[in-house]
Design a protein around this motif. Structure first.
Motif, short mmCIF file in Angstrom:
data_model
loop_
_atom_site.label_atom_id
_atom_site.label_comp_id
_atom_site.label_asym_id
_atom_site.label_seq_id
_atom_site.Cartn_x
_atom_site.Cartn_y
_atom_site.Cartn_z
N ALA A 115 43.98 45.49 43.30
CA ALA A 115 44.59 46.78 43.61
C ALA A 115 43.77 47.97 43.12
O ALA A 115 43.85 49.06 43.69
CB ALA A 115 45.99 46.85 43.02
N LEU A 116 42.98 47.76 42.05
CA LEU A 116 42.22 48.87 41.47
C LEU A 116 40.77 48.46 41.22
O LEU A 116 40.51 47.35 40.75
CB LEU A 116 42.82 49.31 40.15
N PRO A 118 42.17 53.26 43.39
CA PRO A 118 42.95 52.39 44.27
C PRO A 118 42.09 51.70 45.33
O PRO A 118 41.13 52.28 45.85
CB PRO A 118 43.93 53.34 44.95
#
Length: 120
Positions: free
Chosen positions: A18-19, A25
């Motif tokens: 996700a990151l 992001p």
């Protein structure tokens, strides 16, 4: 996936990350790029992938070269998403020669405990 001639993409897509570096992001995940160059005499692997994807990665490699050995692993940089599978590749291909710069080998030994033949 063949790119051209004897150059193949063997990287993997991580759609769960996700990151990036826990800051930025990644709405579509990330790709761990790795390439296999296999001609009639030698096989070279360029970078590896995140260790969590090693099983899929190894299947991709073997689908191209079968039981042939990998002669060289070219290490471009040591971020874990590119170098995380070095120790496992070395286990499966113990005669592999690592290719990188002086700092690369200090980090490979320090992070992964991998030694052996190398080309600086």
């Amino acid at each position: 996936m063949e790119i051209k001639g004897k150059v193949h993409y063997v990287g993997v897509n991580d759609r769960t990350k996700a990151l990036f570096e826990n800051l930025w992001p990644l709405p579509y995940g990330v790709s761990y790029n790795s390439y296999l160059i296999a001609d009639d005499e030698m096989v070279a692997l360029v970078d590896t992938v995140d260790v969590a994807f090693f099983e899929v990665y190894l299947k991709k490699i073997r689908s191209i070269i079968g039981d042939r050995k990998i002669n060289y692993l070219i290490i471009n940089h040591m971020e874990p998403d590119h170098s995380g599978s070095i120790a496992l590749i070395k286990q499966y291909y113990p005669e592999i020669v690592l290719v990188g710069n002086k700092k690369t080998f200090e980090m490979v030994e320090g992070y992964y405990g991998v030694t052996g033949d190398r080309y600086v």
